[in-house]
Design a protein around this motif. Structure first.
Motif, PDB file in Angstrom:
ATOM      1  N   GLN A  61       4.191   0.268   0.270  1.00  0.00           N
ATOM      2  CA  GLN A  61       3.044   1.474   0.409  1.00  0.00           C
ATOM      3  C   GLN A  61       4.437   2.924   0.465  1.00  0.00           C
ATOM      4  N   TYR A  62       3.513   4.295   0.504  1.00  0.00           N
ATOM      5  CA  TYR A  62       3.650   5.408   0.692  1.00  0.00           C
ATOM      6  C   TYR A  62       4.012   6.180   1.967  1.00  0.00           C
ATOM      7  N   ARG A  63       5.660   6.326   1.922  1.00  0.00           N
ATOM      8  CA  ARG A  63       6.182   6.713   3.032  1.00  0.00           C
ATOM      9  C   ARG A  63       6.158   8.250   3.348  1.00  0.00           C
ATOM     10  N   LYS A  64       5.246   8.710   3.941  1.00  0.00           N
ATOM     11  CA  LYS A  64       5.144  10.753   3.786  1.00  0.00           C
ATOM     12  C   LYS A  64       7.068  11.178   4.059  1.00  0.00           C
ATOM     13  N   ALA A  65       7.284  10.754   5.173  1.00  0.00           N
ATOM     14  CA  ALA A  65       8.313  11.258   5.584  1.00  0.00           C
ATOM     15  C   ALA A  65      10.110  11.606   4.835  1.00  0.00           C
ATOM     16  N   LEU A  66       9.175  10.071   3.954  1.00  0.00           N
ATOM     17  CA  LEU A  66      10.304  10.201   2.857  1.00  0.00           C
ATOM     18  C   LEU A  66       9.656  10.434   1.518  1.00  0.00           C
ATOM     19  N   GLU A  67       8.627  10.600   1.383  1.00  0.00           N
ATOM     20  CA  GLU A  67       8.367  11.309  -0.308  1.00  0.00           C
ATOM     21  C   GLU A  67       8.691   9.763  -1.019  1.00  0.00           C
ATOM     22  N   LYS A  68       8.395   8.587  -0.465  1.00  0.00           N
ATOM     23  CA  LYS A  68       8.512   7.656  -1.495  1.00  0.00           C
ATOM     24  C   LYS A  68       7.976   6.502  -1.313  1.00  0.00           C
ATOM     25  N   GLU A  69       7.704   5.830  -2.275  1.00  0.00           N
ATOM     26  CA  GLU A  69       7.169   4.143  -2.134  1.00  0.00           C
ATOM     27  C   GLU A  69       7.847   3.484  -1.158  1.00  0.00           C
ATOM     28  N   ASP A 136      -5.995  -0.423   8.054  1.00  0.00           N
ATOM     29  CA  ASP A 136      -6.505   0.767   8.527  1.00  0.00           C
ATOM     30  C   ASP A 136      -7.466   2.334   7.526  1.00  0.00           C
ATOM     31  N   GLU A 137      -8.212   2.513   8.162  1.00  0.00           N
ATOM     32  CA  GLU A 137      -8.750   3.797   7.243  1.00  0.00           C
ATOM     33  C   GLU A 137      -7.773   4.683   6.067  1.00  0.00           C
ATOM     34  N   ASP A 138      -6.916   4.731   7.450  1.00  0.00           N
ATOM     35  CA  ASP A 138      -6.205   5.880   6.321  1.00  0.00           C
ATOM     36  C   ASP A 138      -4.681   4.917   5.617  1.00  0.00           C
ATOM     37  N   GLU A 139      -4.746   3.525   5.793  1.00  0.00           N
ATOM     38  CA  GLU A 139      -3.672   2.469   5.199  1.00  0.00           C
ATOM     39  C   GLU A 139      -4.089   2.119   4.363  1.00  0.00           C
ATOM     40  N   PHE A 140      -3.559   2.937   3.001  1.00  0.00           N
ATOM     41  CA  PHE A 140      -2.817   2.327   2.056  1.00  0.00           C
ATOM     42  C   PHE A 140      -1.860   1.534   1.330  1.00  0.00           C
ATOM     43  N   LYS A 159      14.346   0.326  -3.580  1.00  0.00           N
ATOM     44  CA  LYS A 159      13.369  -0.050  -2.765  1.00  0.00           C
ATOM     45  C   LYS A 159      12.680  -0.715  -1.654  1.00  0.00           C
ATOM     46  N   ILE A 160      13.525  -1.161  -1.009  1.00  0.00           N
ATOM     47  CA  ILE A 160      13.161  -1.637  -0.203  1.00  0.00           C
ATOM     48  C   ILE A 160      14.496  -0.457   0.550  1.00  0.00           C
ATOM     49  N   HIS A 161      14.660   0.119   1.389  1.00  0.00           N
ATOM     50  CA  HIS A 161      15.041   0.899   2.186  1.00  0.00           C
ATOM     51  C   HIS A 161      14.921   0.787   3.707  1.00  0.00           C
ATOM     52  N   ASP A 162      14.274   0.193   4.897  1.00  0.00           N
ATOM     53  CA  ASP A 162      14.084   0.706   5.797  1.00  0.00           C
ATOM     54  C   ASP A 162      14.929  -0.486   6.317  1.00  0.00           C
ATOM     55  N   ALA A 163      15.532  -0.002   7.363  1.00  0.00           N
ATOM     56  CA  ALA A 163      16.115  -1.530   8.505  1.00  0.00           C
ATOM     57  C   ALA A 163      15.776  -2.764   8.634  1.00  0.00           C
TER      58      ALA A 163
END
Length: 176
Positions: A61-69, A136-140, A159-163
């Motif tokens: 998924q796209y993460r707006k705070a990071l501006e990347k998938e 959710d309706e706003d979740e892609f 590409k995996i970059h979250d804790a």
């Protein structure tokens, strides 16, 4: 020395759908005062799940705070009053379509204790079966299934970059 910071005053500066932000005026351990910006979050769950063939279930998924998938383990915030284990069952099915026959609590951890109170409750799914997604309706999100070796490569490629997902991959490596 006692390191506690006593809150003298709180000011709410933002109340949102997911977070609230407050500024605390605090008394520091040495008697001076200071300010702390605090993000309040209801908490979240995350689920380590593997297909019957052993693939790790991720969502892209796209993460707006990071501006990347990113590729992440299924996760989501707790609803008010919701039991974390029930939330984990729900989030796994909503995001991936997979149902767990059981869950085992692996850990709970704070994501950013320097400024936020968000806690993630991490579970490992037992025996998953395929069902229907209902995001959710706003979740892609896109369902992705990878081997442990592919997940390790995704970490190297950021590409995996979250804790939470990195923790999950490490947990799987150690429990081989």
């Amino acid at each position: 020395m006692d390191y506690e910071e006593k809150t003298l005053h709180k000011e709410s500066i933002y109340n949102g759908k997911i977070i609230d932000v407050r500024v605390h005026e605090v008394q520091l351990p040495d008697g001076r005062t200071g300010k702390r910006e605090v993000v309040n979050h209801p908490g979240a769950v995350a689920v380590i799940a593997r297909t019957p063939s052993g693939k790790i279930i991720l969502v892209r998924q796209y993460r707006k705070a990071l501006e990347k998938e990113l590729f992440e383990i299924p996760a989501g915030k707790l609803e008010p009053g919701e039991d974390p284990e029930m939330s984990a069952f729900r989030e796994l099915e909503e995001e991936t379509g997979y149902r767990a026959h059981g869950l085992k609590k692996t850990a709970s951890f704070y994501t950013s204790p320097g400024f936020a109170d968000e806690i993630i409750h991490l579970y490992e799914a037992d025996r998953v079966t395929k069902g229907q997604t209902s995001t959710d309706e706003d979740e892609f999100v896109e369902l992705v299934e990878v081997s442990l070796e592919e997940a390790q490569q995704f970490i190297r490629e950021e590409k995996i970059h979250d804790a939470k997902t990195m923790y999950a991959v490490q947990h799987l490596m150690l429990s081989r």
